[in-house]
Design a protein around this motif. Sequence first.
Motif, short mmCIF file in Angstrom:
data_model
loop_
_atom_site.label_atom_id
_atom_site.label_comp_id
_atom_site.label_asym_id
_atom_site.label_seq_id
_atom_site.Cartn_x
_atom_site.Cartn_y
_atom_site.Cartn_z
N LYS A 76 0.81 -1.22 0.00
CA LYS A 76 0.00 0.00 0.00
C LYS A 76 0.85 1.27 0.00
CE LYS A 76 -3.97 -2.08 2.31
NZ LYS A 76 -4.89 -2.01 3.49
N ASN A 77 2.16 1.12 -0.03
CA ASN A 77 3.06 2.28 -0.01
C ASN A 77 2.77 3.20 1.18
OD1 ASN A 77 4.18 1.32 -2.35
ND2 ASN A 77 3.98 3.22 -3.50
N THR A 78 2.56 2.61 2.33
CA THR A 78 2.15 3.38 3.49
C THR A 78 2.94 2.94 4.73
OG1 THR A 78 -0.08 3.62 2.59
CG2 THR A 78 0.20 4.09 4.93
N VAL A 79 3.30 3.92 5.53
CA VAL A 79 3.89 3.66 6.83
C VAL A 79 2.98 4.27 7.89
CG1 VAL A 79 5.36 5.72 6.78
CG2 VAL A 79 6.00 3.79 8.22
N TYR A 80 2.89 3.60 9.02
CA TYR A 80 1.97 4.00 10.08
C TYR A 80 2.73 4.27 11.37
CZ TYR A 80 -1.12 1.50 6.86
OH TYR A 80 -1.79 1.06 5.74
N LEU A 81 2.13 5.10 12.20
CA LEU A 81 2.63 5.28 13.56
C LEU A 81 1.42 5.26 14.49
CD1 LEU A 81 5.22 5.74 15.24
CD2 LEU A 81 4.63 8.18 15.24
N GLN A 82 1.32 4.21 15.28
CA GLN A 82 0.25 4.10 16.27
C GLN A 82 0.70 4.77 17.55
OE1 GLN A 82 -2.89 2.65 15.95
NE2 GLN A 82 -3.27 3.45 18.02
N LEU A 83 -0.06 5.74 18.01
CA LEU A 83 0.28 6.50 19.21
C LEU A 83 -0.73 6.16 20.30
CD1 LEU A 83 1.20 8.18 16.61
CD2 LEU A 83 1.10 10.18 18.07
N ASN A 84 -0.28 5.49 21.32
CA ASN A 84 -1.12 5.15 22.47
C ASN A 84 -0.65 5.87 23.72
OD1 ASN A 84 -2.56 3.30 20.85
ND2 ASN A 84 -1.20 1.61 21.42
N GLY A 85 -1.54 6.01 24.67
CA GLY A 85 -1.16 6.66 25.92
C GLY A 85 -0.58 8.04 25.72
N LEU A 86 -1.23 8.84 24.89
CA LEU A 86 -0.68 10.15 24.56
C LEU A 86 -0.59 11.06 25.78
CD1 LEU A 86 -2.34 10.56 21.09
CD2 LEU A 86 0.11 10.81 21.55
N LYS A 87 0.46 11.86 25.78
CA LYS A 87 0.72 12.81 26.85
C LYS A 87 0.80 14.22 26.27
CE LYS A 87 3.72 9.37 29.07
NZ LYS A 87 5.10 9.11 29.60
N PRO A 88 0.56 15.24 27.08
CA PRO A 88 0.67 16.62 26.57
C PRO A 88 2.03 16.89 25.93
CG PRO A 88 -0.46 16.64 28.66
CD PRO A 88 0.01 15.22 28.45
N GLU A 89 3.08 16.29 26.44
CA GLU A 89 4.42 16.53 25.87
C GLU A 89 4.61 15.86 24.50
OE1 GLU A 89 3.67 15.35 28.93
OE2 GLU A 89 5.13 13.80 29.57
N ASP A 90 3.64 15.09 24.05
CA ASP A 90 3.69 14.53 22.70
C ASP A 90 3.16 15.53 21.67
OD1 ASP A 90 2.63 11.41 24.09
OD2 ASP A 90 4.66 11.94 23.45
N THR A 91 2.65 16.66 22.11
CA THR A 91 2.14 17.66 21.19
C THR A 91 3.24 18.17 20.28
OG1 THR A 91 0.38 18.36 22.70
CG2 THR A 91 1.11 19.96 21.05
N ALA A 92 3.01 18.08 18.98
CA ALA A 92 4.01 18.47 17.99
C ALA A 92 3.44 18.27 16.59
CB ALA A 92 5.28 17.63 18.14
N VAL A 93 4.17 18.78 15.61
CA VAL A 93 3.92 18.40 14.22
C VAL A 93 4.74 17.14 13.95
CG1 VAL A 93 4.10 19.05 11.80
CG2 VAL A 93 3.51 20.78 13.52
N TYR A 94 4.07 16.12 13.44
CA TYR A 94 4.72 14.85 13.16
C TYR A 94 4.99 14.73 11.67
CZ TYR A 94 4.04 13.20 17.90
OH TYR A 94 4.12 13.05 19.26
N TYR A 95 6.24 14.39 11.35
CA TYR A 95 6.68 14.27 9.97
C TYR A 95 7.11 12.83 9.67
CZ TYR A 95 7.19 19.36 10.25
OH TYR A 95 6.97 20.69 10.42
N CYS A 96 6.79 12.35 8.49
CA CYS A 96 7.41 11.11 8.05
C CYS A 96 8.49 11.45 7.04
CB CYS A 96 6.41 10.11 7.49
SG CYS A 96 5.74 10.50 5.88
#
Length: 123
Positions: A76-96
């Motif tokens: 599928k030409n796709t990469v995934y990132l599963q984010l569990n247990g998110l915390k306020p310090e995870d706030t950001a722009v996420y880039y692949c």
Amino acid sequence: QVQLVESGGGLVQAGDSLRLNCAASGRTFSSYAMGWFRQAPGKEREFVSTISWSGSTRTYADSVKGRFTISRDNDKNTVYLQLNGLKPEDTAVYYCAAKRSGYSSMVAEYDYWGQGTQVTVSS
């Protein structure tokens, strides 16, 4: 040439989950190692996770280990990132990002970047 488009970000509460997607163009996607990075306001872009071209090797930053999971589907030409247990310090722009050979945690070693997707975690 590889073009990358991220999606799946959003505004969530602490403890929630999200799945980020990165769709890649090009017939050679399966030959690239892929990485996820993030950048919070006023901070440098930092490594989150990387996966080898085959998916057999995955590495994570200590700050996300045990909470985030990287995976890829070369059909599928796709990469995934599963984010569990998110915390306020995870706030950001996420880039692949895509890297021609090998996998790396270094921003400078990646050849192609997406535009990013915003993840905001409220407390």
